[in-house]
Each structure stands twice: as C-alpha cells, then as structure tokens.
Design a protein around this motif. Structure first.
Motif, short mmCIF file in Angstrom:
data_model
loop_
_atom_site.label_atom_id
_atom_site.label_comp_id
_atom_site.label_asym_id
_atom_site.label_seq_id
_atom_site.Cartn_x
_atom_site.Cartn_y
_atom_site.Cartn_z
N LEU A 245 0.86 -1.18 0.00
CA LEU A 245 0.00 0.00 0.00
C LEU A 245 0.90 1.23 0.00
CD1 LEU A 245 -2.58 -1.10 2.73
CD2 LEU A 245 -2.81 -1.31 0.25
N ASP A 246 0.87 1.99 -1.10
CA ASP A 246 1.75 3.15 -1.24
C ASP A 246 0.97 4.41 -0.90
OD1 ASP A 246 3.95 4.68 -1.77
OD2 ASP A 246 3.81 4.52 -3.95
N GLU A 247 1.16 4.92 0.31
CA GLU A 247 0.48 6.11 0.81
C GLU A 247 -1.03 6.05 0.51
OE1 GLU A 247 2.34 9.86 0.31
OE2 GLU A 247 4.35 9.03 0.17
N PRO A 248 -1.71 5.01 1.02
CA PRO A 248 -3.10 4.77 0.64
C PRO A 248 -4.09 5.79 1.18
CG PRO A 248 -2.47 3.30 2.41
CD PRO A 248 -1.22 4.01 1.97
N THR A 249 -3.72 6.55 2.22
CA THR A 249 -4.69 7.48 2.82
C THR A 249 -4.42 8.94 2.47
OG1 THR A 249 -3.41 7.67 4.88
CG2 THR A 249 -5.05 5.91 4.76
N THR A 250 -3.46 9.21 1.59
CA THR A 250 -3.17 10.59 1.21
C THR A 250 -4.42 11.24 0.61
OG1 THR A 250 -0.85 10.11 0.80
CG2 THR A 250 -1.75 12.08 -0.23
N GLY A 251 -4.81 12.38 1.14
CA GLY A 251 -5.95 13.12 0.62
C GLY A 251 -7.31 12.66 1.13
N LEU A 252 -7.34 11.65 1.99
CA LEU A 252 -8.62 11.16 2.50
C LEU A 252 -9.04 11.93 3.75
CD1 LEU A 252 -8.38 7.28 2.20
CD2 LEU A 252 -9.14 8.95 0.51
N ASP A 253 -10.36 11.99 3.97
CA ASP A 253 -10.85 12.59 5.21
C ASP A 253 -10.62 11.62 6.36
OD1 ASP A 253 -13.25 10.79 5.56
OD2 ASP A 253 -13.82 11.73 3.67
N ILE A 254 -10.80 12.11 7.58
CA ILE A 254 -10.48 11.31 8.77
C ILE A 254 -11.30 10.03 8.82
CG2 ILE A 254 -10.57 11.27 11.29
CD1 ILE A 254 -9.82 14.21 11.28
N GLN A 255 -12.59 10.12 8.50
CA GLN A 255 -13.44 8.94 8.56
C GLN A 255 -12.99 7.87 7.57
OE1 GLN A 255 -17.59 9.78 7.98
NE2 GLN A 255 -18.24 7.66 8.24
N SER A 256 -12.69 8.27 6.34
CA SER A 256 -12.22 7.32 5.33
C SER A 256 -10.87 6.74 5.71
CB SER A 256 -12.13 8.00 3.97
OG SER A 256 -13.39 8.45 3.53
N ARG A 257 -10.01 7.58 6.28
CA ARG A 257 -8.68 7.12 6.69
C ARG A 257 -8.78 6.04 7.76
NH1 ARG A 257 -5.71 11.92 8.72
NH2 ARG A 257 -5.81 12.48 6.51
N HIS A 258 -9.62 6.26 8.76
CA HIS A 258 -9.75 5.28 9.84
C HIS A 258 -10.42 4.01 9.35
CE1 HIS A 258 -8.20 7.36 13.41
NE2 HIS A 258 -8.57 8.46 12.80
N ALA A 259 -11.35 4.12 8.41
CA ALA A 259 -11.99 2.92 7.85
C ALA A 259 -10.95 2.06 7.14
CB ALA A 259 -13.11 3.32 6.90
N LEU A 260 -10.06 2.70 6.39
CA LEU A 260 -9.03 1.94 5.69
C LEU A 260 -8.03 1.34 6.69
CD1 LEU A 260 -7.52 2.81 2.32
CD2 LEU A 260 -6.00 1.98 4.09
N TRP A 261 -7.69 2.10 7.73
CA TRP A 261 -6.82 1.56 8.77
C TRP A 261 -7.41 0.29 9.38
CZ3 TRP A 261 -5.24 6.38 12.20
CH2 TRP A 261 -4.39 7.22 11.46
N ASP A 262 -8.70 0.33 9.67
CA ASP A 262 -9.37 -0.82 10.29
C ASP A 262 -9.28 -2.04 9.39
OD1 ASP A 262 -10.04 0.69 12.49
OD2 ASP A 262 -12.10 1.07 11.84
N GLU A 263 -9.47 -1.83 8.08
CA GLU A 263 -9.44 -2.95 7.15
C GLU A 263 -8.03 -3.53 7.02
OE1 GLU A 263 -10.32 -5.98 4.98
OE2 GLU A 263 -11.73 -4.73 6.08
N VAL A 264 -7.02 -2.67 6.97
CA VAL A 264 -5.65 -3.16 6.89
C VAL A 264 -5.28 -3.97 8.14
CG1 VAL A 264 -3.22 -2.45 6.84
CG2 VAL A 264 -4.88 -1.32 5.35
N ALA A 265 -5.68 -3.47 9.29
CA ALA A 265 -5.41 -4.19 10.54
C ALA A 265 -6.11 -5.55 10.54
CB ALA A 265 -5.86 -3.35 11.73
N ARG A 266 -7.34 -5.60 10.05
CA ARG A 266 -8.07 -6.86 10.01
C ARG A 266 -7.41 -7.86 9.07
NH1 ARG A 266 -10.75 -10.14 7.53
NH2 ARG A 266 -10.44 -9.03 5.56
N LEU A 267 -6.94 -7.39 7.91
CA LEU A 267 -6.28 -8.28 6.95
C LEU A 267 -5.06 -8.96 7.57
CD1 LEU A 267 -6.43 -6.09 3.74
CD2 LEU A 267 -7.51 -8.32 4.02
#
Length: 260
Positions: free
Chosen positions: A179-201
């Motif tokens: 994942l190359d800087e996957p949250t650049t430009g995302l809002d806080i809610q979208s950023r945390h949602a992606l964080w949660d999914e990466v942690a789950r994987l």
C-alpha cells in the motif's frame, strides 16, 4: 532531527518466522539529461510473514521507488529482492501472482462500475465467471461498497476509489500487500476505515502488509515495525514506540543539509 542508524532484525527473530520481504543492498539509478540520480542507495529489508511494516519518509525519499522495485514495476539497478519467496527480478510473473498492489494513484477506469472492474480483475487472474462474481461480492462487502457497486466510478469520492483499489489488490488473495500512501488526501473517517481494514487483513487473514506513509501517526496505528528512509537510505528502524520516543512527535521531518 537526529536519527540513529537502522537496527536490524536479529538472527533469532528471522529464524522464528519466514521472511515475506527480503532486500539486499537494493539500488536504483536514473539516467537523464541532468546526469545520474541515485533514488535508492543500498536498502536492506527483512519483513516477516504476517507483519505490518511501515515505511516512512518525506516526498522524494525513495519510498515509492523501493515499492516499485519490490513489486516488479521497476527494474533493479543492483542488489536483490525476494517477495513471498520469489526473486522479483528472476521470476516477476510468479511474484505478481503472490502480491497485491495499491499505488498512490489508483488506475481505475472511471467509465466502469465498481462491480464491473472487480469482476474484470478476477477474470484476469483466471477466475471463472461464477468465481469472479462471488469474489467480487465478498470484496465489495469487505470494503463497504455494496450500495455503490453498480455506480460508475467517475461518481466515486476519493475514499471510495481508495477502498475499491484495495478490493482490486485483494482479488487473488495475495500473500503480501503493498500500500503506497493509501490514505493521502482522505478525510479522517475514510482514513480510519481503511486503517481498520488493513489491521483486520493482517490480524485475521495473515496478510503481510508493506505500508508507505509520510506520517508516524499512521504507522503507529498499524505497524508492528517501522523503517525510515531519507535520500534513498534506510536511516532508522524499530517499533513505533521506540521511534516515537526518539523523535518525540507524530510526524517525521527531514531537513536537507544543503538548502539548495
């Protein structure tokens, strides 16, 4: 800011788990009108299976170039790299079958719907029509895009595009996910949602994750271990807690010795 020299993984640690990513003196040179540019200068990496590794550094430090070499998207000038047990230079096709990649700029066809694009990706990876449709539904649920699956991608928000790109990277159930800087430009809610999914994987599926970012805060939320790259060299390595204790703030700033 003073950063100490990298701390290598010990031999005992290496023996306890199989290495998912291994790089030895990785180097990348570019040649142009201005002369040779050494973008990556002898990077060594040891990342264990199931580990989330955060790769930090400012813009131009060599993060994306390193990722592109590890994922077979760029040739290696010198050194070697193995990902999921495969030499990426000697057998790039085999390496691609074992890795998933989501780069900074998602290469999405905005004329297609999200569902169409994931099904296409599945078919390209050799899934039957039924298998591709089933896998697509599974992934759309995973990244919370079921309600928007049949909309054209041109109407997706930035966060939706990032989540769709993650689904595409997971179609073939990769062993290692880049994942190359996957949250650049995302809002806080979208950023945390992606964080949660990466942690789950990592936690539930045992996927090894190589995450590049500019923010120690992001690595702190996800990574088991962090490496910091500056001007093409790995200058620090350790757990997020150790690096935070040394740096003392949630972002890393690299100041050139020569202002020019």
């Amino acid at each position: 800011m003073e950063i100490r020299q990298p701390m290598s993984v010990t031999e005992d640690q290496v023996r306890t788990k199989t290495l998912a990513v291994q790089a030895e003196q990785l180097v990348k040179h570019y040649s142009g009108r201005g002369g040779d540019v050494e973008a990556v200068r002898g990077v060594d990496l040891r990342i264990q299976e199931g580990e989330v590794f955060g790769f930090l550094g400012p813009n131009g430090a060599g993060k994306s170039t390193t990722v592109r070499m590890l994922t077979t998207l760029m040739t290696i000038t010198s050194g070697s790299a193995r990902v999921a047990g495969i030499d990426v230079a000697a057998d790039p096709d085999a390496a691609r079958n074992r890795i998933g990649v989501a780069l900074q700029e998602a290469g999405l066809d905005i004329r297609q719907t999200g569902r169409e694009l994931v099904i296409l990706q599945g078919r390209l990876h050799g899934l039957s029509r039924t298998e591709a449709a089933e896998r697509t539904q599974e992934l759309l649920e995973l990244v919370d895009l079921v309600e928007d699956a049949d909309r054209r991608i041109k109407g997706y928000s930035g966060g939706m595009k990032r989540r769709l790109d993650l689904a595409l990277a997971l179609v073939h159930r990769p062993i290692v996910l880049f994942l190359d800087e996957p949250t650049t430009g995302l809002d806080i809610q979208s950023r945390h949602a992606l964080w949660d999914e990466v942690a789950r994987l990592s936690r539930d599926d045992g996927v090894t994750v190589f995450l590049t970012t500019q923010y120690l805060e992001e690595a702190d939320s996800l990574a088991d271990r962090v490496g910091i790259i500056d001007r093409g060299k790995l200058v620090a390595e350790g757990t997020p807690a150790r690096l935070k204790a040394e740096i003392g703030r949630p972002t890393v700033e690299a100041v050139p010795a020569d202002a020019s």
